[in-house]
Design an enzyme around this catalytic site. Structure first.
Site, PDB file in Angstrom:
ATOM      1  CE  LYS A 178      -3.986  -2.069   2.355  1.00  0.00           C
ATOM      2  NZ  LYS A 178      -3.496  -3.429   2.478  1.00  0.00           N
ATOM      3  CD  GLU A 200      -5.168   5.163   3.480  1.00  0.00           C
ATOM      4  OE1 GLU A 200      -6.359   4.922   3.770  1.00  0.00           O
ATOM      5  OE2 GLU A 200      -4.637   4.788   2.436  1.00  0.00           O
ATOM      6  NE  ARG A 202      -5.710 -10.316  -1.969  1.00  0.00           N
ATOM      7  CZ  ARG A 202      -6.934 -10.018  -1.563  1.00  0.00           C
ATOM      8  NH1 ARG A 202      -7.968 -10.556  -2.186  1.00  0.00           N
ATOM      9  NH2 ARG A 202      -7.158  -9.184  -0.570  1.00  0.00           N
TER      10      ARG A 202
END
Length: 669
Positions: A116, A200, A292
């Site tokens: 990320k 975040e 994925r």
């Protein structure tokens, strides 16, 4: 196309891959842990290889053992499924070094987008809007705390290496940051083998919308529209649907194009998902990319008519994408509900045990049920608690919602607690029906989402009594068939008596209330004396516990499952449980001794926060228990003091185990 592939996963995704491979004429090799020796995916595959003990770190996360299993069995390629090693660049590189084709993106793309932190930095450089946050490599606690303060609370701590809500914590104030950071890192390390995190800004009432993208090795890249995954609990998706409700055609084109640009920036190949946060104002922020296949991919398959696993296999074998963008058509609406072995009444604690009764309705054009368990299987503490994915399709969203409700009412689970009734209640909520969803939906409406009430007690007692009497009649007939003289009057089991009615008494307990039911055999059935009056009942037992009954002319079908002296009655999507009181058996139940704190489920102790002699307030965190890859904090039941600790970090405990001795504070202290 491949001749043989190895599937480096378990559960429903392993079963799904095996089914697709079989349809394409590809032989399959399953891998499994000691806990999964009897699992469906092991039985379905052409070959199976034992990896090691139940713990994922010693089995499904062992790259060396998986590579060796592929080498020994002659597999040409490895499909990682999702979870475990599916987003592990080291695994992709190890496959390449062993001359195995990794059915997924190249390691470079996994590193760029699977992390990320790197993905955020890459998107920021490309000018894609991202959620404000810290995505740096410095993982020092002080650095992360300073970043959180600069961003402004509340913030999200998120595992860098994975998803599924694991390693994700909301923090509302600086004083709670250290504890939540430690817990997030432990969960991330346990689930993904990597404890790195990012920070975040927490965005209030956002929608979670993700785009399914696909690329081949020849430079072709398409999207298969978007999914709305906003219905989440503890940052784990619960209900997903495609397409996202309420998007305009322009918004759909824009978000699809942004997703393709993100994938093209890293030379992506294979299936992937670009995830976005959509704020209340409609602003769209790039959140992350999952390199994925996703758990929720079936809703995309239902609205596009494509098999994404087949696409994966074809692309990995060097073929071009089956369709160009202009030939991918969106049709209807699909919704997926995740069925978990967890107890909503106990804070959604994972539930373990044997699936005594497990029934899912048959699949059809409108219905798909993906599951990795069967009736009789053991649900363990070692892996994810998902039992099945219930996926429905219809021409529009309102029709799909109605179909999902009907399907959930046809599912039956006995032996472990589940979120089945809770899911049914969620789909009945008027705001869900309207499509007014965001990631805070469950938290905001939690008190309104309640399981359906149990059927009226007289109906439950009548069905339970009829089931017991029919079983007794079957047993009597079986014994009679063993009698040598077939003309003996004792060969009959009709309830007829020479003098008077055949009368028996059944006693049940429901909670603290006991019921005594008089049952009198009559020519047209059995007369039952119930709390609210007498009725005549008759019926027949079918397979799998199904009971077809007539209650004073009202005909209905229920399921009654008996475990020892416990009877579970399932009717119209609701259930109730009774205990059949056997007068010959001891019925006393020992009370749990006070002054002790017990484990609410089997698990492993990951943190002990209490010390002997310490005085604590009610609700104070005492022990952190890990079960099914998630952490659960056990608090003090009341004001008091910790007398003695019985276990330490790393110990495995069973449900009901006494974790510590506790002295309850006297009133006034």
């Amino acid at each position: 196309m491949f001749e043989k592939i190895l599937i480096a996963n378990r559960g429903e995704i392993a079963c799904r891959i095996i089914r697709t491979a079989r349809r394409l004429g590809i032989r399959t090799v399953a891998v499994y842990s000691e806990a999964d020796a009897q699992a469906p995916h092991v039985a379905m595959a052409d070959e199976a290889v034992l990896l090691g003990p139940a713990a994922a770190r010693e089995s499904y996360l062992r790259i060396d053992r998986i590579i060796e299993a592929a080498r020994r069995t002659g597999a040409e390629a490895v499909h990682p499924g999702y979870g475990f090693l599916s987003e592990n660049a080291d695994f992709a590189e190890a496959c390449a070094a062993a001359r195995l084709i990794f059915i997924g993106p190249p390691a470079s793309a996994i590193r760029a987008m699977g992390s990320k932190q790197e993905a955020k930095a890459l998107m920021e450089q490309a000018g894609v809007p991202i959620v404000p946050g810290y995505h740096g490599a410095d993982q020092d606690e002080g650095t992360l705390l300073r970043a959180a303060k600069e961003i402004g609370f509340p913030v999200l701590i998120k595992a860098s290496a994975g998803g599924g809500g694991k390693g994700m914590r909301r923090v509302d104030r600086a004083s709670a940051f250290a504890a939540e950071l430690a817990a997030a890192k432990r969960e991330a390390l346990s689930a993904f083998g990597d404890d790195r995190v990012l920070i975040e800004k927490f965005i209030a009432q956002p929608r979670h919308i993700e785009v399914q993208i696909f690329a081949d090795g020849q430079g072709n890249l398409v999207h298969l529209f978007e999914r709305d995954c906003s219905i989440q609990r503890r940052y784990q998706k619960v209900v997903e649907e495609a397409p996202a409700f309420g998007l305009t055609p322009e918004q759909r084109r824009e978000i699809g194009a942004t997703a393709i640009a993100a994938a093209r920036a890293v030379g992506y190949v294979g299936a992937g998902t670009v995830e976005f946060i959509v704020g209340e104002s409609g602003s769209v922020y790039f959140m992350e990319m999952n390199t994925r296949l996703q758990v929720e991919h079936p809703v995309t398959e239902m609205v596009t008519g494509q098999d994404l696993v087949e696409w994966q296999l074809r692309v990995a074998a060097g073929e071009v994408l089956p369709l160009t963008q202009d030939r991918i058509v969106l049709a209807g609406h699909a919704i997926e509900a995740r069925l978990y072995a967890e107890d909503p009444a106990r804070g959604f604690l994972p539930s373990v045990g044997r699936l005594v009764h497990f029934h899912l309705p048959p699949e059809s054009f409108n219905l798909r049920t993906d599951s990795g368990v069967r009736q009789g299987d053991e649900v363990s503490i070692h892996y994810d608690a998902m039992l099945a994915k219930i996926v429905v399709w219809d021409e529009n969203r309102p029709a799909a919602v109605r179909r999902l409700r009907k399907t959930l009412s046809s599912c039956e689970i006995i032996g472990v607690a589940s979120n089945l009734d809770w899911l049914a209640a969620l789909t009945r909520h008027p705001r869900f029906e309207e499509g007014a969803v965001d990631t805070g939906f469950i938290e905001r409406h939690e008190t309104e989402i309640a399981a359906p009430p149990a059927p009226p007690i007289d109906i439950v007692l009548a069905l339970a009594s009829l089931h017991v009497l029919l079983r007794r009649e079957e047993d009597a007939k079986a014994r009679a068939r063993r009698v040598v003289d077939s003309w003996s009057p004792w060969h009959s089991a009709t309830g007829w008596r020479l003098n008077g009615d055949a009368r028996s008494v059944l006693r049940f307990r429901r909670g603290d209330v006991e019921f005594e039911i008089a049952a009198i055999a009559q020519p047209d059935g059995v007369r039952l004396t119930l709390p609210k009056g007498s009725i005549t009942v008759w019926g027949a037992l079918e397979e799998a516990g199904e009971l077809r009954a007539d209650l004073d002319g009202r005909r209905l079908t229920a399921t009654v499952v008996r475990q020892a002296n416990l009877l579970t009655v399932l009717l119209d999507g609701a259930s109730d449980r009774l205990e059949l009181l056997d007068p010959l058996a001891l019925t006393a139940v020992a009370e749990a001794p006070s002054g002790r704190l017990t484990a609410p489920m089997p698990g492993r102790i990951v943190e002990v926060l209490a010390r002997p002699g310490e005085t604590v307030k009610r609700g104070a965190a005492l022990i952190v228990l890990e079960a099914m890859k998630m952490e659960h904090t056990i608090g003090a039941p009341s004001d008091g003091a910790v007398a003695e600790l019985h276990y330490s970090v790393g110990d495995l405990v069973e449900e009901g185990t006494t974790l510590l001795s506790f002295t309850v504070a006297e009133a006034g202290q």
